[in-house]
Enzyme design. Structure first.
Site, PDB file in Angstrom:
ATOM      1  N   HIS A  27      -4.048 -27.095  -9.470  1.00 30.77           N
ATOM      2  CA  HIS A  27      -4.905 -28.224  -9.847  1.00 30.77           C
ATOM      3  C   HIS A  27      -5.552 -28.820  -8.623  1.00 30.77           C
ATOM      4  O   HIS A  27      -5.055 -28.684  -7.488  1.00 30.77           O
ATOM      5  CB  HIS A  27      -4.117 -29.298 -10.613  1.00 30.77           C
ATOM      6  CG  HIS A  27      -3.168 -30.084  -9.764  1.00 30.77           C
ATOM      7  ND1 HIS A  27      -3.526 -31.247  -9.105  1.00 30.77           N
ATOM      8  CD2 HIS A  27      -1.857 -29.876  -9.446  1.00 30.77           C
ATOM      9  CE1 HIS A  27      -2.490 -31.726  -8.451  1.00 30.77           C
ATOM     10  NE2 HIS A  27      -1.455 -30.909  -8.627  1.00 30.77           N
ATOM     11  N   CYS A  28      -6.710 -29.464  -8.834  1.00 28.44           N
ATOM     12  CA  CYS A  28      -7.363 -30.234  -7.780  1.00 28.44           C
ATOM     13  C   CYS A  28      -7.293 -31.699  -8.185  1.00 28.44           C
ATOM     14  O   CYS A  28      -6.418 -32.091  -8.948  1.00 28.44           O
ATOM     15  CB  CYS A  28      -8.804 -29.764  -7.566  1.00 28.44           C
ATOM     16  SG  CYS A  28      -9.855 -29.903  -9.024  1.00 28.44           S
ATOM     17  N   ALA A  29      -8.228 -32.523  -7.725  1.00 30.07           N
ATOM     18  CA  ALA A  29      -8.148 -33.962  -7.984  1.00 30.07           C
ATOM     19  C   ALA A  29      -8.326 -34.298  -9.458  1.00 30.07           C
ATOM     20  O   ALA A  29      -7.735 -35.252  -9.962  1.00 30.07           O
ATOM     21  CB  ALA A  29      -9.196 -34.701  -7.154  1.00 30.07           C
TER      22      ALA A  29
ATOM     23  N   ARG B 100      -9.092 -31.492 -12.082  1.00 28.35           N
ATOM     24  CA  ARG B 100      -9.077 -30.359 -12.999  1.00 28.35           C
ATOM     25  C   ARG B 100      -7.821 -29.500 -12.866  1.00 28.35           C
ATOM     26  O   ARG B 100      -7.328 -29.273 -11.766  1.00 28.35           O
ATOM     27  CB  ARG B 100     -10.301 -29.460 -12.747  1.00 28.35           C
ATOM     28  CG  ARG B 100     -11.602 -30.065 -13.220  1.00 28.35           C
ATOM     29  CD  ARG B 100     -12.771 -29.280 -12.667  1.00 28.35           C
ATOM     30  NE  ARG B 100     -12.979 -29.553 -11.246  1.00 28.35           N
ATOM     31  CZ  ARG B 100     -13.823 -28.876 -10.477  1.00 28.35           C
ATOM     32  NH1 ARG B 100     -14.499 -27.867 -10.980  1.00 28.35           N
ATOM     33  NH2 ARG B 100     -13.958 -29.204  -9.206  1.00 28.35           N
TER      34      ARG B 100
END
Length: 467
Positions: free
Chosen positions: A27-29, A31
């Site tokens: 995961h990113c910030a 998504r």
């Protein structure tokens, strides 16, 4: 709350085709990024109906589900807890690199190189904005001062803040390019610094006629490469490849001495005498073409860029604009492109806001309103993929709003002092002059207002929920 997140994770895994269809999760910030084996097994409609999902799309080899800041961490934790393998973003990048056509891989590479550099360029833009603010006569008058009251030492201090990143831009680019292509970043830094060594005639001085290039063999012009992007990128790319090639062939006992020596010797020679002149001409041609569009009269550049920028964002080609904006800032410290893309971003937020306020669906309202706020903070993915593209017309009305706002910004030649931040955070790039700040505010109001009004009147009806 954890039970709810676990239920969402279970529904998501099922809608994507089960655990057996998911290789890894990261995961990113905002998504959740899932590497899937067969994207045909994904039930897109079912995914979008899951609580807290603000949109989902397949891009660059990953199925990306938008949850938003904070929420995505908790959902990711539950997905891993249900038996899906975890991977870092870096590991997923290595998997993704092998996917897509050559052009898509090139775009991802540009993103990997320029994204780490952007934060310092944002900081530089903010420094320029604050310097413009504190040196305005109106601001100084509040403290009983005039522009003549500012000491030369203070101006020198501000120049250190605003000029350093762009003075050594080739070093930043060569460092990042070496890093991406597996070379030693410290060799990349030194190679980039060699390209702007003060012993070489400054490129800007040569361009203005205040200095002459050096002449080797009586016909090869040699200058510094201040503000250059493509020559530094090419030198970094070839330098990293050369270093790896040498390291595989030089005996280990001599590697520490010979590899950096030969890499720097060969690459700075090639960069100054061959690569630099050739790719400086290529870069000049690209800049001339982009500048032609940017300088179209009667606000046409704003109509085109403000209206189409978010379409380009969807395709992923927008990473190429980083090169253009960096060169604009390096050349004159101002970036007219920022205001035009801000209009496109703000307008998508305006369209999502109209949907959120007009709909009677509690689920859609809970999705659209936070998505519009995200767009006003400069992040349009939740608004575009979660709301506007899903219902079609709101996205088109957002494009119209972007064109209207961009048209206004272009008419007044609105210019930012930096890049990469837009809409509300972007205010910091326009505070240097009160008139410019006012024009920036009007640009956003026009873009949001036109998109909101068109979406409210023609772009959305709750009848679409049943289609």
């Amino acid at each position: 709350m954890s039970d709810e997140n676990r239920r969402i994770a279970e529904e998501l895994i099922e809608a994507i085709g089960g655990k057996e269809n998911i290789d890894t999760a990261a995961h990113c910030a905002t998504r959740l990024r899932l590497m899937v084996k067969d994207k045909e097994k994904i039930d897109q409609e079912k995914v979008e109906e899951i609580d807290k999902v603000k949109g989902a799309f397949y891009n660059s080899g990953q199925y990306q589900v938008i949850f938003g800041t904070g929420t995505v961490n908790r959902i990711h934790e539950q997905v891993i807890g249900l038996g899906v393998s975890e991977s870092s973003k870096g590991e997923q990048k290595e998997e993704v690199k092998q996917q897509g056509n050559k052009f898509q891989r090139l775009l991802r590479t540009f993103g990997d190189i320029f994204v780490p550099i952007i934060p310092v360029l944002v900081a530089t833009g903010l420094f320029m904005g604050f310097r413009g603010l504190v040196t305005q006569p109106e601001i100084l008058a509040l403290f009983g001062l005039t522009p003549d009251s500012i000491s030369d030492n203070f101006l020198l201090y501000t120049n250190v803040l605003t000029d350093t990143a762009f003075a050594f831009l080739p070093a930043l680019i060569a460092w990042s390019t070496f890093r991406v292509f597996g070379g030693s970043p410290v060799i990349g830094i030194v190679l980039g610094l060699m390209l702007v060594n003060p012993a070489l005639p400054n490129a800007y001085d040569v361009g203005s006629g205040d200095a002459e290039p050096l002449r080797f063999l009586e016909f090869i012009p040699v200058v510094g490469y201040q503000g250059s992007v493509i020559p530094a990128f090419i030198a970094g790319f070839l330098g990293a490849k050369l270093e790896k090639w040498l390291r595989n062939r030089i005996p280990e006992a001599l590697d520490l001495i010979l590899t950096p020596f030969l890499t720097l010797l060969i690459m700075i020679t090639a960069a100054l005498f061959v690569l630099g002149p050739i790719f400086s001409a290529v870069e000049a041609g690209i800049m001339a073409g982009a500048s032609f569009v940017l300088e179209l009269p009667f606000g046409l550049s704003g109509l085109i860029i403000g209206g189409l920028h978010q379409v380009i964002v969807i395709t992923g080609v927008h990473h190429l604009f980083n090169l253009f904006e960096i060169r604009l800032l390096a050349d004159n410290g101002l970036n007219p492109f920022n205001a035009l893309i801000t209009a496109g971003i703000a307008a998508q937020g305006g369209a999502a806001l109209a949907v959120g306020l007009k709909t009677k669906s509690a689920k859609l309202k809970a999705l659209a309103l936070p998505s519009s706020l995200s767009a006003f903070l400069g992040i349009t993915e939740p608004a575009i993929f979660g709301v506007n593209l899903r219902y079609g017309k709101p996205f088109l009305m957002g494009l119209a709003g972007g064109a209207a706002g961009g048209f206004f910004a272009a008419l007044f030649n609105l210019e930012a002092t930096g890049m990469a931040i837009t809409v509300i955070p972007g205010i910091l790039l326009y505070i240097g002059e009160l008139n410019t700040l006012l024009l920036y505010g009007i640009t956003n109001i026009i873009a949001i207002g036109v998109a909101f009004a068109l979406t409210w009147a023609f772009g959305y009806s709750d009848k679409q929920l049943n289609n």
